[in-house]
Design an enzyme around this catalytic site. Sequence first.
Site, PDB file in Angstrom:
ATOM      1  N   ARG A 181      45.113 -28.203 -10.135  1.00 39.88           N
ATOM      2  CA  ARG A 181      45.896 -27.416 -10.782  1.00 39.88           C
ATOM      3  C   ARG A 181      45.187 -25.898 -11.077  1.00 39.88           C
ATOM      4  O   ARG A 181      46.098 -24.861 -10.877  1.00 39.88           O
ATOM      5  CB  ARG A 181      45.893 -27.804 -12.249  1.00 39.88           C
ATOM      6  CG  ARG A 181      46.732 -29.138 -12.475  1.00 39.88           C
ATOM      7  CD  ARG A 181      46.842 -29.699 -13.811  1.00 39.88           C
ATOM      8  NE  ARG A 181      45.614 -30.512 -13.973  1.00 39.88           N
ATOM      9  CZ  ARG A 181      44.784 -30.398 -15.049  1.00 39.88           C
ATOM     10  NH1 ARG A 181      45.185 -29.597 -15.956  1.00 39.88           N
ATOM     11  NH2 ARG A 181      43.892 -31.139 -15.255  1.00 39.88           N
TER      12      ARG A 181
ATOM     13  N   HIS B 292      41.270 -37.220 -19.583  1.00 40.67           N
ATOM     14  CA  HIS B 292      41.833 -36.199 -18.433  1.00 40.67           C
ATOM     15  C   HIS B 292      43.115 -36.397 -18.194  1.00 40.67           C
ATOM     16  O   HIS B 292      43.589 -37.536 -17.758  1.00 40.67           O
ATOM     17  CB  HIS B 292      40.853 -36.486 -17.054  1.00 40.67           C
ATOM     18  CG  HIS B 292      40.629 -35.423 -16.305  1.00 40.67           C
ATOM     19  ND1 HIS B 292      41.809 -34.901 -15.428  1.00 40.67           N
ATOM     20  CD2 HIS B 292      39.804 -34.564 -16.042  1.00 40.67           C
ATOM     21  CE1 HIS B 292      41.577 -34.057 -14.689  1.00 40.67           C
ATOM     22  NE2 HIS B 292      40.356 -33.748 -15.079  1.00 40.67           N
TER      23      HIS B 292
END
Length: 548
Positions: free
Chosen positions: A246, A230
């Site tokens: 994000r 990740h």
Amino acid sequence: MIYDVIVVGGGVAGLMAAIEAKTDTNRVAIITKGNIFKSNSAMASGGINAVLDPEDKEALESHIEDTFKSSKGLGDRKNITYMCKRSSEIISKLVSYGVPFQRDEKGNIEQRPFGGAGINRTCYVGDKTGSAITQSLIKKAKELGIKFLVNTYVMNIIKDSNRVCGVISLRRLDSTVLVYPAKSVVLAGGGYAGIYRGNSTNAQDYTGDLLAVALRAGLTLTDMEFVQFHPTGIAKTNYLVTEAARGEGGYLINSEGERFVNELDTRDKIAKAILEQQNKGQKVYLDLRHIGLEKIQKKLPSLYTVAFNQVGIDISKELLEIKPVAHYTMGGVLCDMTQTKIEGLFVCGEMSANKIHGANRLGGNSLLEGTVFGELAGQKALEFSKKHEFSTIDYNLVIKDILNVDKIFAGETSKNFNAIRVSLGNSMFKYVGILRTKESLVKAFDYIKYLRNQSYSLHCINKERRNNVELISILELRNALEVSEAVILAAKKRKESRGAHHRSDYEETKEKYTKHILIKEIKKGFFKLELEEKDLLNKIRELIINKH
């Protein structure tokens, strides 16, 4: 106690399987090695992908294509299509179980953007989606009368010829070895990213125990080289910073304040870009300052609280330093739509290889894959249990595990198993991490071989059997080392770069490797690896159909 169906694992896949397998008259149990609220599913915060309108053919095709594209040619379109088409029904089922998905002013379920997605399709509950789904499923399971056998560690599967009979388990409370007979068994024990201890979002005990169990039972593993890092873990604590940060507009910037990557690209590309920045001496930060406190507290409340509590950062005003961390594993037990080659034994969730994620999982698909195939595994396990009676158990297998436990208690040791676990995690991250080479993989292999030899000289320092934490830690370490070796060997055999597997000495993707690498344990400590023939999955399907 005997059960019609036993499910091993308390994440969303295991919970869904148990719920689907339960009837008014049968006995179903869920075995978890920790408490029922502790699972990687509960940590999956961003959301769950779904096309809410099953008649929207264009949106369905988009979801199928995005998933297959992310798999880098190693996804199975049939299985991917099944998952995507089930998504609307799964969301409806979860809503009926009480999952409070975020809704707009009109009462419709909201969907946010996620990396690698062509359209907004990720349903969410703030930034705690996995936890919300898990808690609702636990509540539903309890209402149905499903038995929870917590703090119980599964040591091995019991077979009679090629038929599952139950599981051999270790009770943490008093270190007693127990047998749980069952007509059918579902394995849903999660992934193995915990082998990267100290460099992973996973808890330290998420080391792929059931994959080692599967190998010992004669099952085949596949895709073990594909470990998804990740892009955003909190640098100091490894805590997962959800992709939703994000998706809601957060930037990734370096020490000079420069954005250097498309924040909504696939995870493999972003993780590699961050590592490249770090190798240049740059720190990398998540910048949410432009989003504003009000939106952050509405959309990312858990992240706001965690960042402040763990590292003293107010993300509405300050930058949050991040780093890539091992997060999700695409590899697992080879199966066909949850069915293994052992009759009555099914697998689902992160520990299965349903050919959905291939070389790289699409963000938002883990909770969907777990719930869809957990549902299917539960249905199949129920069907099998209705057609079969309990099978004969060979108690010599149980005695073997009892003697193994006694041996760990009996001996003395001067070695520190916690130090070995930390050393394993660091070496895996250094040599079998985001970037790999033949040289690094050989170093990792030699070191893991050394650690495997050392692990068999480990014994409990504390000889008290009640609530002994050392015993299971030693067993976990042995399994972790076996799984780590499988990852290294698969990564060494795949002489190309594809998805989450990047070889610095083989930068290109090669057509000859558009195949899965299969791993079997031919005898204790020795693996056989081979490239899957293209028609092998069809042969497995034919074999399963003929048996039934």
